[in-house]
Write a protein that holds these residues in place. Structure first.
Motif, PDB file in Angstrom:
ATOM      1  N   MET A   1       0.837  -1.201   0.000  1.00 44.31           N
ATOM      2  CA  MET A   1       0.000   0.000   0.000  1.00 44.31           C
ATOM      3  C   MET A   1       0.873   1.253   0.000  1.00 44.31           C
ATOM      4  O   MET A   1       1.788   1.364   0.804  1.00 44.31           O
ATOM      5  N   GLU A   2       0.514   2.193  -0.875  1.00 43.47           N
ATOM      6  CA  GLU A   2       1.286   3.449  -0.903  1.00 43.47           C
ATOM      7  C   GLU A   2       0.787   4.398   0.187  1.00 43.47           C
ATOM      8  O   GLU A   2      -0.397   4.432   0.488  1.00 43.47           O
ATOM      9  N   GLY A   3       1.711   5.151   0.761  1.00 42.50           N
ATOM     10  CA  GLY A   3       1.359   6.160   1.762  1.00 42.50           C
ATOM     11  C   GLY A   3       0.826   5.570   3.044  1.00 42.50           C
ATOM     12  O   GLY A   3       0.050   6.219   3.764  1.00 42.50           O
ATOM     13  N   SER A  36      -4.480   7.668   2.584  1.00 42.53           N
ATOM     14  CA  SER A  36      -4.114   6.429   1.877  1.00 42.53           C
ATOM     15  C   SER A  36      -5.322   5.531   1.616  1.00 42.53           C
ATOM     16  O   SER A  36      -5.205   4.541   0.897  1.00 42.53           O
ATOM     17  N   ILE A  63      -2.707   8.438  -5.175  1.00 38.98           N
ATOM     18  CA  ILE A  63      -2.325   7.376  -4.218  1.00 38.98           C
ATOM     19  C   ILE A  63      -3.583   6.700  -3.685  1.00 38.98           C
ATOM     20  O   ILE A  63      -3.680   5.465  -3.615  1.00 38.98           O
ATOM     21  N   LYS A  66      -5.147   4.444  -6.311  1.00 43.51           N
ATOM     22  CA  LYS A  66      -4.366   3.213  -6.509  1.00 43.51           C
ATOM     23  C   LYS A  66      -4.655   2.223  -5.379  1.00 43.51           C
ATOM     24  O   LYS A  66      -4.883   1.029  -5.613  1.00 43.51           O
ATOM     25  N   ASN A  67      -4.659   2.718  -4.147  1.00 48.73           N
ATOM     26  CA  ASN A  67      -4.887   1.812  -3.007  1.00 48.73           C
ATOM     27  C   ASN A  67      -6.299   1.236  -3.020  1.00 48.73           C
ATOM     28  O   ASN A  67      -6.492   0.052  -2.728  1.00 48.73           O
ATOM     29  N   SER A  70      -6.594  -1.457  -5.551  1.00 49.01           N
ATOM     30  CA  SER A  70      -5.881  -2.692  -5.181  1.00 49.01           C
ATOM     31  C   SER A  70      -6.550  -3.422  -4.016  1.00 49.01           C
ATOM     32  O   SER A  70      -6.547  -4.645  -3.975  1.00 49.01           O
TER      33      SER A  70
END
Ligand code: SAM
Length: 196
Positions: A1-3, A36, A63, A66-67, A70
């Motif tokens: 996971m980003e951030g 996030s 971000i 994207k999370n 996903s």
């Protein structure tokens, strides 16, 4: 996971357990400053009947998007851009406006706008849920919150832990009724207001 945020990971379950009491069934929740998306992902996954609209400032939206794509469940809507400084919000009517750790980050003018616009878009019985640290009669609840306030103001002089009484007055003036001030772990509060 980003951030990824460790704080968001720590508080996501206490927040879920509280929202579970306040949301009954099938509500549309508009989250402001989703970051996030950790709260969105955890809460929407557990409360499968609600619909969750995550939003973020355009700078952070990639971000978040994207999370969510996903890790999100089917009851999370596509993340939308919401800058509190902008006029338009991506929803005209929702059952709940939720903002965690946002009101002490943004300038007071934007915190005011958050509460006033939330009150406008909440339908009858709608819930405004604000999570984070607050001051009471000008006093911090703990030394660590006072230190956190100094740290926030060093980063951005317009940030700062807000007064509970300021939030109460704004909510009342916006036509919202105070429901609860619940103490949460790590010196945070969860404030709930309803449009009756
Ligand atoms: C401390 S983070 C909280 C993130 C998440 N809600 C949480 O509790 O972990 C504050 C969030 O407010 C967002 N934010 C800052 N300025 C904003 C603005 N003008 N409009 C909307 N969101 C903003 C930031 O991008 C950031 O994700």
């Amino acid at each position: 996971m980003e951030g990824f945020s460790q704080a968001a990971d720590n508080n996501k379950t206490p927040i879920l357990n509280t929202l579970r009491e306040w949301l009954s069934n099938g509500e549309l929740v508009l989250e402001i400053g989703s970051g996030s998306g950790q709260h969105a992902i955890h809460i929407a996954n557990a409360l499968s009947k609600i619909r969750w609209q995550p939003t973020e400032h355009p700078d952070v939206l990639p971000i978040l998007t994207k999370n969510i794509s996903s890790f999100g469940s089917t009851n999370i809507l596509t993340p939308q851009s919401l800058d509190l400084a902008a006029v338009e919000w991506p929803a005209e009517s929702v059952d709940c406006v939720y903002a965690a750790n946002v009101i002490h980050i943004v300038a007071e003018t934007l915190g005011r706008k958050l509460i006033e616009t939330a009150a406008e878009i909440l339908g009858a019985g709608g819930l405004l849920a604000l999570y984070g640290p607050f001051k009471y009669q000008g006093d911090f609840t703990t030394t660590s919150n006072a230190e956190f306030d100094d740290w926030l103001k060093d980063r951005n002089p317009k940030s700062g832990i807000r007064d509970f009484e300021w939030v109460m007055e704004l909510a009342k003036d916006s036509g919202l009724t105070f429901v609860e001030d619940r103490s949460m772990p790590a010196n945070n509060q969860f404030l709930a207001f309803r449009r009756l």
